[in-house]
Design a protein around this motif. Sequence first.
Motif, PDB file in Angstrom:
ATOM      1  N   GLY A  69       0.838  -1.200   0.000  1.00  0.00           N
ATOM      2  CA  GLY A  69       0.000   0.000   0.000  1.00  0.00           C
ATOM      3  C   GLY A  69       0.866   1.241   0.000  1.00  0.00           C
ATOM      4  O   GLY A  69       0.518   2.258   0.580  1.00  0.00           O
ATOM      5  N   TYR A  70       2.012   1.131  -0.652  1.00  0.00           N
ATOM      6  CA  TYR A  70       3.015   2.194  -0.555  1.00  0.00           C
ATOM      7  C   TYR A  70       3.093   3.045  -1.814  1.00  0.00           C
ATOM      8  O   TYR A  70       2.809   2.572  -2.914  1.00  0.00           O
ATOM      9  N   PRO A  99      -4.369   9.521   1.926  1.00  0.00           N
ATOM     10  CA  PRO A  99      -5.778   9.419   1.502  1.00  0.00           C
ATOM     11  C   PRO A  99      -6.115  10.334   0.330  1.00  0.00           C
ATOM     12  O   PRO A  99      -7.032  10.039  -0.442  1.00  0.00           O
ATOM     13  N   THR A 100      -5.368  11.401   0.189  1.00  0.00           N
ATOM     14  CA  THR A 100      -5.660  12.346  -0.891  1.00  0.00           C
ATOM     15  C   THR A 100      -5.228  11.826  -2.259  1.00  0.00           C
ATOM     16  O   THR A 100      -5.588  12.385  -3.278  1.00  0.00           O
ATOM     17  N   ALA A 101      -4.445  10.771  -2.278  1.00  0.00           N
ATOM     18  CA  ALA A 101      -3.863  10.313  -3.544  1.00  0.00           C
ATOM     19  C   ALA A 101      -4.765   9.344  -4.315  1.00  0.00           C
ATOM     20  O   ALA A 101      -4.399   8.868  -5.388  1.00  0.00           O
ATOM     21  N   PHE A 102      -5.971   9.019  -3.754  1.00  0.00           N
ATOM     22  CA  PHE A 102      -6.832   8.033  -4.431  1.00  0.00           C
ATOM     23  C   PHE A 102      -7.777   8.710  -5.407  1.00  0.00           C
ATOM     24  O   PHE A 102      -8.202   9.821  -5.153  1.00  0.00           O
ATOM     25  N   ASN A 131      -7.891   4.749   3.091  1.00  0.00           N
ATOM     26  CA  ASN A 131      -7.393   5.687   4.089  1.00  0.00           C
ATOM     27  C   ASN A 131      -6.541   4.851   5.018  1.00  0.00           C
ATOM     28  O   ASN A 131      -7.009   4.335   6.021  1.00  0.00           O
ATOM     29  N   TYR A 132      -5.281   4.672   4.633  1.00  0.00           N
ATOM     30  CA  TYR A 132      -4.475   3.583   5.176  1.00  0.00           C
ATOM     31  C   TYR A 132      -3.958   3.801   6.597  1.00  0.00           C
ATOM     32  O   TYR A 132      -4.024   2.907   7.421  1.00  0.00           O
TER      33      TYR A 132
END
Lengths: 151, 781, 172, 293
Positions: free
Chosen positions: B344-345, B405-408, B428-429
């Motif tokens: 998830g990186y 979370p903003t990168a999805f 939202n990891y």
Amino acid sequence: MKIEGQYTFDGPRPILWELVRDPQVLATCLPGSPSVRKTGEHEYEGEIAIRVGPISGAFAGQLSVTNEVPPASCTLTVEGKGKVGFVKGVGNIDMTDQGPGKTLMKYTGEVQIGGKVASVGQRLFDSVSRGMIDQALGKLNETLQARSGGR
Amino acid sequence: MTKTLIGQRVLRNEDARLLTGLAQFVDDVEIPGLLHAAFLRSDHAHARLVGLDVSAARQRPGVIAVFTAEDMGADWAPGPPLVSPPPTAKDVTFHSRRQVPLVKDKIRHAGEALAVVIAENRYIAEDAVEDILVDLEPLEAVVDLEDAMRPDSPRVHDDLESNLAAHLFQKKGDYDAARQQADLVLRRRILIDRGAAAAMENRGIVADWDEKSQHLTIWDTTQAPIPIRNGTAARLGLSENQVRVIAPFIGGGFGPKMMMFYPEELVIPWAAKKLKRPIKWIEDRRENFYATTQERGQVHDVEIALSKDGRILGLKDIFLHDTGAYDPYGLTIPLNTQCHALGGYDIQNFTTEVSVVFTNKTLVTPVRGAGRPQGIFVIERMLDAAARELGLDPVEIRRRNLIPPTAFPYEHGIIDQAFAPLILDSGNYWPVMEKALEMIGYATFVRDEQPRLRKAGKHVGIGIAPFVESTGVGPYEGARVTVEASGKVFVATGVGTQGQGHFTTFAQVVAEQLGVEVSDVRLVSGDTAEFHWGTGTFASRGAVVAGNAIHAAASIVRRKVLELASKHLETPEDELELEGGRVRVADIPNRSISLAELANLANPLRGAVEPGTEPGLEATAYFGPRYGATAFGVHAMIIEIDPETMMIEIKRYVTVEDCGTVLNPLILEGQIHGGVSLGIGNAYYEKLHYDENGQLLNASFADYLIPSATEMPRIEVGHMETRSPLNELGTKGVGEAGTIPVPALFAQAIENALADRQLEILESPLSPNRLYELTSRKEAG
Amino acid sequence: MAITESTMPKLFDLALTVNGTLREQAVEPRLLLSDFLRHDLGLTGTHVACEHGVCGACTVLLDGEPVRSCLIFAVQAHGHSVTTVEGLGAVDRLHPVQEAFRQAHGVQCGFCTPGILTSVVPFLADHPDPSEEEIREALSGNLCRCTGYQHIVDAVKLAAQAMKAANEQPAR
Amino acid sequence: MKPAPFEYFAPPSVEQAVALLAEHGYEAKVLAGGQSLVPMMNFRLVQPSVLVDLNSIPDLGFIQPGKDGGLRLGALTRHHQVEVDPIVAERMPLLHDAMPKIGYPQIRRRGTLGGSLAHADPSAELVTVSVALDGRFRLRSPRGERWVPAKDFFVGLFTTVLDPDELLVEVELPALPARSGCALMEVARRSHDFALVGAAAVVTLDERGACQQVRLVFLSAGDRPMQAPRAAEALRGQAPTPDALRAAAEIAASDEIDPSSDIHATADFRRHLAKVLALRALEQACRRAAGKD
């Protein structure tokens, strides 16, 4: 599986050599003392019944002696096939004099098993194969003692 | 909607039958005149078939027939490919070699079927198998992956130049450039070995050819009844409508029951049609160990480049993937590994290259996790190594690299198992990780407890491993929802099931829309006579893809119900509500009509149905996602090791999952518990031991060690919820989640517990014996 | 298991009680009790998953004792009584242990379930108030691949509570 | 996985059972609990043509107090009966402790004491414990009856001194002297698997607290229950100090066992475990002998 070991025989090397490279004699040292038939110069076949406690299996097998360097070393190949699977063993044996009337045999080799005995009997395999080798060498020594004493 | 069933701990519809022994599994099918099959299988892993003498077997009383490849004549053909190589990717090599019904010339793995005996019962069939004389010429077996790739290696398929089955190169960004900028570059070799799915129910098939009606009925332990129906029809020259495939209750699948076609699935229907007699074949446990597909064998050469503050600048992963003797399942597993090595990186530069290798071992197809645990193991092991080098806390190095979370939606730019670009839909990891840390008490453990226990001589360790799970892939599933004249609801879908509780979760989705009791929704999921479009239950996709198809169909039926009720009750639709099996006018409880009455009104026996309308309260709908939804989760564990015996005790086990909308938390927890138990098996108990000749040495439950109740810890489950934007219900899959991070977690916790030995673990599975070897070697060297 | 006249091996006249009913049948000595129950009597709730005595799916009660029916020949049950999962309860009248498994979601694919129920029923008779450790020990001879055992353990606890509560109710 | 055909007999007496065995020789197998034999028959690794089922013989299953605090057990006593019997718990705590480690709960309901001993699996707890407790076995054949000490009964892998027409009918375990303690330590992959290695220790202390007599026996460490007489001899007359016990464990593990390798453990790891477990078993047995545990 790799096998490796040594055994000190109570008899002279030339007589031991004769015994080792004679499959008829070797057969008498195997469990159940199978009878063998000669099928080639150095090849024999026969049936052997192996019994380990309640587990017993009949194997149809071949035995051959190759790479002979008399009276010091050779390669023994034993193959067997039965309802419970198959076994193949290849062993190189090397004999040296060990003082008067004693012969040291070193052996290294490879045992392959397949089929049912391999897939559900692995727990016993190491113990069984070592036990059988020890037993066969013991019997061979008895034969050697009888033979060399008789001369 | 007046009440919400989604997210409730609804008890399962299917349980009463399962609990009383009435649920029908394939081996429970009895037909008058049923014959029984047993297969003769090869003892050798690699051999040329010289001769096969079945005459004595044919003579045995009670034997009806014995068939070999020769007897199949022109009907003999390898199975179909299941998944083609990716059409879009460049740099793909793929040699398709598929399993054969019965061996014709060369044996390629131990246990490959040579002949089938059909007899009056299984006992006689097995007697007759022992009557068959086989003449084989043994060949040197190809077992080890790296040896298989040497130019002088024997070849599994003589017509190929090497044992290379496939090769696939993918990249994003520029790894070499990133490496130049790195403060730290680490290189490791990572080994992952095989395990078995070992569903409690072995495979089985019953085929019944009715000569009079020219109709074939097949009961099959498959996760994919519809493709089996279509493929069988094609092979036997029948119309699809002449073949009905029923996957009744399935006693666990975990992937291998998704494989199509197994040799037995080719042979048994063929023999039933030829003999015009019903035939049953039920795999026994020993057969299951070498005739049912397996997974996980890979060898990775990995390199990771980081900045000194622990940011991943790039990752390079070159690996070998063991596909066994054939490769009908294409590149699904290695593609999953490639995608999940990114975790998830936020990794901008990535190079990945896989060589898929043929070996003389049982076929490889997905097993719960399907390449994902290997990818996660790779990245998590590298991060732990990097954290040690950089003096960072293992949690901190992960926090610095998790996708924000903003990168999805986050686009990775490589292709995934569905041959679509890998996009992580939503997430939202970090809060998921925080919750896991809190649940296991990470800070207190590391600060207070561990030092105290270490002082007391105890070897305790903690691990925490995040993971992503690609789920809910296409292409599609469909469903038909019908309100019957009784007012009860019938749902048919083609997805198949393997014990995940579909009869209940899908019923909840329908009950929610139609205002009925969950127990009043009856679902059929694996019968091609009821619904014959769909693919199957795999890749954690049932609840997502079929669930949304069912939701769509139920929504249409709901509209039909409201439309009809509106006319009948002379009330606008928006003033109506569905509850308790009735449609009623809001606020006026006694103005209502039952679904049963509406169903009858919609299907009148007299009068006229308006042109352009359809009878009944029924709808069929399909759902195909644009791409798969990605779930996320974190597992954490505290263990204690006895450093003298290397026995491990799990003290705490925590999981936090974000799989979008939760349909039924009770069933979700069950999925996670089960996944973790397979994961623990993979990590520490289960390994398929092949010797150098390709013999499987542990084909029994006495030697293949599945965790039992005394090995499993209590698992504490936490949830977070980030809806998927890709479907109406907002769901993501979870079926494989429990399994994925466990080997990585074990390695981390063991290293932590044995910190005084400075052990680095680069392999899975582990065992006390292996840990002893690794620590002794460390001490000696 | 039909065997034609010509192939008929020496048969044994078997008589036993299964779920309270006397059953009589001629069987071959090698017929496993599991196969006899499943195929001769049609009691397919007893499942077979390993046939070497490890998985526990085929557990039945022989004179009230939980045993592996794949490791007993049907002839050995001659004159004895056997209870299978079908003898515990019915769909509309679940045994308290069955009901607890439903309540606690102790069932997923359900294949191992009958053998677990037939192991748990006699266990709870001997241990009406078991600890979690005792429960896990009691389940150690039953493999389950779906549940990770947690909900099964919970179900056994729940069943124990329910049965205890029922026993404490004064008889009417 | 279905067994090959066989002829089945369920004789009602020991006399008839041994007569059947004499008649059929190696072709016949004795069926007691069947929990080891039937799996091998299902795999068709064993295909006896005759089965002699002992389960119809009355009075072969019993647990009785023996003389002077000893114990007598019938060969057909089920493991579960031994496990829950209060006399066993009181008189033979080592046997009592061993019982839950055997197989699974369902196996223990059916499996029998005599069956396990006659099967002579070197990984079996009962085999090891019977030697550690210096038991003796009553054997019956058409030629009569003989008693054989447990330590002489097991001669190899699955192999005993039993003749093909001979039955093990009773086990006698002598009482332990005062100031005795026992312990059984095992390491198994899963709690009910065959142990990778196990060690049983029986220690009797003299009045001063020194070791008067020690018996140390290993399971899964050779082709039979492996006794460690040299380790025991080294402790005789010694105070059970940590150093003395460690030295004894070292002797036993280095020189007195012959472990094999299999997929679960190498011979090397087994030797290591034998040392660890021998020490733990000796320590616990000494503590118990001293009344401290």
